[in-house]
Design a protein around this motif. Sequence first.
Motif, PDB file in Angstrom:
ATOM      1  N   GLU A   5      -9.705   5.031 -23.625  1.00 35.35           N
ATOM      2  CA  GLU A   5     -10.147   4.449 -22.349  1.00 35.35           C
ATOM      3  C   GLU A   5     -11.659   4.228 -22.331  1.00 35.35           C
ATOM      4  OE1 GLU A   5      -8.133   7.091 -19.742  1.00 35.35           O
ATOM      5  OE2 GLU A   5      -6.291   5.954 -20.061  1.00 35.35           O
ATOM      6  N   LYS A   9     -13.228   0.651 -21.692  1.00 33.55           N
ATOM      7  CA  LYS A   9     -14.202   0.475 -20.606  1.00 33.55           C
ATOM      8  C   LYS A   9     -15.492  -0.161 -21.132  1.00 33.55           C
ATOM      9  CE  LYS A   9     -15.577   3.012 -16.509  1.00 33.55           C
ATOM     10  NZ  LYS A   9     -16.951   3.437 -16.406  1.00 33.55           N
ATOM     11  N   ASN A  13     -16.831  -3.645 -19.912  1.00 35.65           N
ATOM     12  CA  ASN A  13     -18.144  -3.736 -19.256  1.00 35.65           C
ATOM     13  C   ASN A  13     -19.059  -4.760 -19.928  1.00 35.65           C
ATOM     14  OD1 ASN A  13     -17.474  -1.875 -17.356  1.00 35.65           O
ATOM     15  ND2 ASN A  13     -18.523  -0.158 -18.330  1.00 35.65           N
TER      16      ASN A  13
END
Length: 133
Positions: A5, A9, A13
């Motif tokens: 994760e 992420k 991002n």
Amino acid sequence: MENIERVCKFLDNTGTYYLATVEGDQPRVRPFGTVAVFEGKLYIQTGKIKPVSKQLQANPKAEICAFADGTWLRVAGKLIRDDRIEAKKYMLDQYPSLQAMYSAEDDNTEVLYFEDATATFSSFTAAPRTVNF
Ligand SMILES: Cc1cc2nc3c(=O)[nH]c(=O)nc-3n(C[C@H](O)[C@H](O)[C@H](O)COP(=O)(O)O)c2cc1C
């Protein structure tokens, strides 16, 4: 947060990451943006008609690179096609803008997940951090 994760992420991002494949002895690289964790695996989305898809079917070895806020991430591994409708649907649900071009039931949409992946976060100021998934 689980390692996979964190990787997802970071890629999410940055907005844009670069996906490298191989075609014979020639490296190929292009910008990509789709990424999500589905059933504990890191997935990306593409179209079967694209050269990137054909390269991955011939040789699944791939590497992703992204950079943000002084840190760069490389994910090396194999990208394995998942032909299940539910996997395609999950990816397209994350990206409503793609739904004008792709649907989970069409012949073109392809989702792939990383297998035997090594992800390394690097910066000029800290030791590299590697995670496997
Ligand atoms: C910011 C950005 C994000 C992109 N994300 C994707 C993506 O997630 N999946 C995809 O198939 N193409 C994506 N593309 C388009 C590919 O880069 C483009 O189709 C490329 O030519 C595919 O590589 P190929 O020509 O070697 O097959 C994106 C393009 C840009 C500019």
